[in-house]
Design a protein around this motif. Structure first.
Motif, short mmCIF file in Angstrom:
data_model
loop_
_atom_site.label_atom_id
_atom_site.label_comp_id
_atom_site.label_asym_id
_atom_site.label_seq_id
_atom_site.Cartn_x
_atom_site.Cartn_y
_atom_site.Cartn_z
N GLU A 139 19.59 1.12 -25.44
CA GLU A 139 20.61 2.20 -24.49
C GLU A 139 22.41 1.75 -24.29
O GLU A 139 22.71 3.08 -23.73
CB GLU A 139 20.51 0.93 -23.21
N GLY B 248 23.48 -10.19 -15.99
CA GLY B 248 22.59 -10.01 -16.41
C GLY B 248 21.95 -10.49 -14.65
O GLY B 248 22.98 -10.12 -13.84
N PRO B 249 20.40 -9.96 -14.69
CA PRO B 249 20.06 -10.35 -13.11
C PRO B 249 20.71 -11.39 -12.33
O PRO B 249 20.41 -12.24 -12.32
CB PRO B 249 18.22 -9.74 -13.35
N LEU C 276 23.61 -9.23 -11.17
CA LEU C 276 23.81 -8.47 -10.71
C LEU C 276 22.72 -7.99 -9.34
O LEU C 276 21.59 -8.76 -9.49
CB LEU C 276 23.65 -6.98 -11.66
N GLU D 85 13.82 -10.34 -31.11
CA GLU D 85 13.45 -9.56 -30.05
C GLU D 85 12.92 -8.59 -30.52
O GLU D 85 12.66 -8.02 -32.10
CB GLU D 85 15.05 -9.63 -30.63
N LYS E 265 18.17 -15.00 -25.45
CA LYS E 265 19.55 -14.64 -25.53
C LYS E 265 20.66 -14.69 -26.04
O LYS E 265 21.75 -14.34 -26.38
CB LYS E 265 19.22 -13.74 -24.24
N VAL F 56 24.23 -7.35 -21.74
CA VAL F 56 23.62 -7.58 -21.21
C VAL F 56 22.68 -8.19 -21.18
O VAL F 56 21.35 -7.39 -22.39
CB VAL F 56 23.68 -6.05 -20.16
N SER F 57 21.91 -8.66 -20.45
CA SER F 57 20.35 -9.35 -20.24
C SER F 57 19.94 -10.35 -19.66
O SER F 57 20.62 -10.78 -18.68
CB SER F 57 20.21 -10.20 -22.04
N ARG F 58 18.82 -10.39 -19.45
CA ARG F 58 18.05 -11.87 -18.97
C ARG F 58 18.64 -13.25 -18.70
O ARG F 58 19.11 -13.21 -20.25
CB ARG F 58 16.52 -11.64 -18.50
N LYS G 126 19.11 3.98 -15.70
CA LYS G 126 20.17 3.24 -16.11
C LYS G 126 21.04 4.01 -17.77
O LYS G 126 21.80 3.23 -18.17
CB LYS G 126 19.09 2.37 -17.78
N VAL H 244 24.08 -1.18 -14.58
CA VAL H 244 23.85 -1.40 -15.67
C VAL H 244 24.61 -0.40 -16.39
O VAL H 244 24.99 -0.62 -17.58
CB VAL H 244 22.89 -1.84 -16.58
N GLY I 125 14.51 -4.96 -28.50
CA GLY I 125 15.29 -5.01 -27.96
C GLY I 125 16.05 -3.67 -27.73
O GLY I 125 16.83 -2.66 -27.96
N LEU I 126 15.39 -3.11 -25.99
CA LEU I 126 16.41 -1.91 -25.34
C LEU I 126 17.94 -2.05 -24.84
O LEU I 126 18.09 -1.43 -24.85
CB LEU I 126 14.98 -1.94 -24.26
N THR I 127 17.99 -3.27 -25.12
CA THR I 127 19.64 -2.71 -24.76
C THR I 127 20.67 -2.68 -26.24
O THR I 127 21.61 -2.16 -25.37
CB THR I 127 20.41 -4.56 -24.24
N GLU J 86 8.07 0.45 -17.51
CA GLU J 86 10.01 1.36 -17.01
C GLU J 86 9.69 2.65 -18.28
O GLU J 86 9.58 3.56 -17.78
CB GLU J 86 10.90 0.54 -17.87
N ASN K 33 20.35 -1.03 -9.37
CA ASN K 33 20.53 -1.72 -10.65
C ASN K 33 20.67 -1.12 -11.48
O ASN K 33 21.77 -1.93 -13.23
CB ASN K 33 19.82 -3.54 -10.17
N1 UDP Z 1 18.22 -5.32 -17.84
C1 UDP Z 1 18.45 -4.93 -16.11
N2 UDP Z 1 19.19 -5.22 -15.81
C2 UDP Z 1 19.87 -6.70 -15.74
C3 UDP Z 1 19.72 -7.22 -17.18
C4 UDP Z 1 18.64 -6.00 -17.95
O1 UDP Z 1 18.59 -3.96 -16.43
O2 UDP Z 1 20.34 -7.36 -15.29
C5 UDP Z 1 17.11 -4.14 -18.48
C6 UDP Z 1 18.19 -3.73 -19.91
O3 UDP Z 1 18.96 -3.22 -19.75
C7 UDP Z 1 17.14 -3.68 -20.40
C8 UDP Z 1 15.59 -4.57 -19.98
O4 UDP Z 1 16.24 -5.06 -18.46
O5 UDP Z 1 16.38 -2.41 -20.36
C9 UDP Z 1 15.60 -5.67 -21.36
O6 UDP Z 1 14.51 -5.18 -22.25
P1 UDP Z 1 15.19 -5.53 -23.83
O7 UDP Z 1 13.93 -5.15 -24.91
O8 UDP Z 1 16.96 -5.85 -23.99
O9 UDP Z 1 15.27 -7.11 -24.20
P2 UDP Z 1 13.72 -8.48 -23.15
O10 UDP Z 1 14.53 -8.41 -21.40
O11 UDP Z 1 12.81 -6.87 -23.31
O12 UDP Z 1 13.96 -9.48 -23.98
#
Ligand code: UDP
Length: 469
Positions: free
Chosen positions: A378, A302-303, A341, A370, A276, A269-271, A208, A353, A373-375, A48, A349
């Motif tokens: 964001e 999350g996804p 999501l 972490e 997490k 918001v996270s995987r 995003k 987010v 920690g992009l979230t 990304e 998606n």
């Molecule tokens: N994210 C997303 N959709 C989701 C959940 C998470 O696009 O349903 C994105 C979130 O916005 C972020 C990235 O996944 O940009 C996660 O990056 P992060 O550094 O927070 O954690 P990682 O998943 O790399 O451990």
């Protein structure tokens, strides 16, 4: 993409610095190519970030290119193992021995051979992460500047981390310079090497992070079914080329009652990943937020694991979160919402987010580890007050009490709850922290800062070339 876009989000002196850097870069890299090499074109933070930085560098007139390596599944199983090791766990538990070195060298050599035909003396080659490190060897003698960047690391390295470095060092040490996200991620063997610390950045024009009106936010959340109600407008977002699009798909919700736009909302918001700590967030909310604030609700987003074939663990963890939710007492369970999501369309998606983060009253990221920690960045850009533990890259982003709230111990659920309740009860303080958070990201975590750091490093390397103008 035209770098002039940054003018609208940067302070005037910042923009002048970027504009000047772009001019310098155009001259300095005339006749040279900057090559990025990684292991995937889509999915994950590195891809990304590359997409956006590459577009701005090219927009600035620097010949920047991106190659993705090829390899068989066994190779990627090995590099995934190395990835897990660098995060401190043994991954699939497989070995890192002679046979693995052979496999690793065979694949990275083949990729380096293919690349040798493209690279010219004086070029910059930036190899990303463990998958590409082995290519430094095969690219020696091309006359290009070889750099290796690690996007991962652990605050307190353990035996697994040391084993990964032992495997990787013979390859990475062929590079001329190194980039890490944090100083503590640099292995002791590279202490005297040419190391730059460059943290990640976010693209504020991406789906995003792009600005949205309140009507867009509500329309997207109502269209996806996350909020109850009739969309007040169109659920639109904008692609990088300026094209407008609509959110169409619905999220899969686990809930008893629908959320309304008025409910004060705590969001993570996270995987779906144990690191997490989604179950910990839920317990912290149930025991230390819900009883004190009768209106607050929790949304874990999350996804959707359906169709995401490369993450079988995600589906498993989501099932555990669902079970933990069902085990909550009824009155509290009714205030906890899970959103899976849709992942069919990455842009859609990302827009969802974006809307979720913008709608949150308080954002939490209660990770147990972490890298960056992009979230967090964001959410900070969206002027949200973020509650997160003081670890990994979060510690570089949030200054406690100024532009977010840091927790000393991620397992202390009472402290977590108190921090969240404190922000819910004091919207004025939350807003001040949110404004400071936005400024923090503007000054530290945008692509402009990233590009200027790259230029400083690459410039230092190419100025030592004799054979180029
Ligand atoms: N994210 C997303 N959709 C989701 C959940 C998470 O696009 O349903 C994105 C979130 O916005 C972020 C990235 O996944 O940009 C996660 O990056 P992060 O550094 O927070 O954690 P990682 O998943 O790399 O451990």
């Amino acid at each position: 993409m035209p770098p002039e876009r940054f003018e609208e989000v940067l302070e005037a002196p910042q923009w002048q610095m970027l504009d000047e850097a772009n001019r310098v870069a155009r001259d300095m890299f005339l006749g040279r190519t900057v090559w990025n090499v990684n292991s995937t074109a889509v999915g994950g933070g590195v891809a990304e970030m590359l997409q956006s930085l590459l577009a701005y560098a090219r927009g600035a007139g620097v010949e920047t290119r991106w190659l993705v390596i090829e390899g068989e599944p066994e190779f990627f199983a090995l590099t995934k193992r190395l990835h897990h090791h660098l995060h401190g766990s043994s991954g699939d538990g497989g070995p890192l021995g002679t046979a693995e070195h052979e496999l690793y060298e065979r694949v990275t050599n083949a990729n380096a051979d293919a690349m040798r035909e493209l690279v010219r003396p004086g070029d910059i080659v930036l190899l990303h992460d463990p998958q590409t490190a082995g290519m430094a060897r095969g690219l020696e003698g091309t006359g290009a500047h070889l750099l290796w960047r690690s996007h991962i690391g652990l605050d307190t390295p353990n035996a697994a981390v040391r084993a990964a470095w032992e495997f990787l060092l013979p390859y990475v040490t062929r590079a001329e310079a190194f980039i890490f996200t944090r100083r503590v991620y640099v292995p002791p063997q590279l202490a005297d090497a040419d190391v730059s610390i460059i943290p990640p950045s976010i693209d504020v024009f991406s789906q995003k992070n792009q600005a949205m009106t309140e009507a867009q936010v509500l329309s997207i959340l109502m269209t996806t079914g996350i909020l109850e109600g009739t969309p007040p407008g169109e659920p639109t977002y904008t692609h990088h080329d300026g094209r407008s699009d609509h959110v169409r798909r619905r999220a899969v919700m686990d809930e008893e009652v629908r959320l309304t736009a008025e409910d004060p909302l705590v969001v993570q918001v996270s995987r779906w990943d144990p690191l997490k700590d989604p179950v910990g967030v839920m317990r912290g909310f149930a025991d230390h937020v819900a009883p004190l604030d009768p209106r607050a609700r929790l949304l874990l987003a999350g996804p959707s694991p359906e169709g995401v074939t490369d993450d079988p663990e995600g589906a498993l963890v989501l099932e555990q979160v669902r079970a933990a939710r069902l085990a909550l007492p009824g009155d509290i369970r009714a205030r906890v919402h899970l959103a899976s999501l849709p992942m069919n369309d990455r842009s859609e998606n990302a827009a969802i987010v974006n809307a979720v983060q913008r709608h949150a009253t308080v954002i939490v990221q209660k990770s147990l580890a972490e890298g960056f920690g992009l979230t967090v960045a964001e959410a900070m850009w969206k002027r949200r007050a973020v509650v997160a533990p003081r670890l990994g890259g979060i510690d570089d982003q949030i200054q406690d009490g100024v532009n977010g709230v840091l927790l000393d111990d991620p397992s202390d659920l009472a402290a977590f709850g108190a921090a969240v309740v404190g922000l819910l009860e004091d919207p004025r303080r939350a807003a001040l922290i949110g404004d400071a958070a936005h400024e923090r990201v503007r000054s530290q975590f945008l692509g402009s800062r990233h590009l200027i750091q790259y230029l400083a490093l690459f410039g230092r390397l190419v100025r030592s070339d004799g054979h180029h103008h």
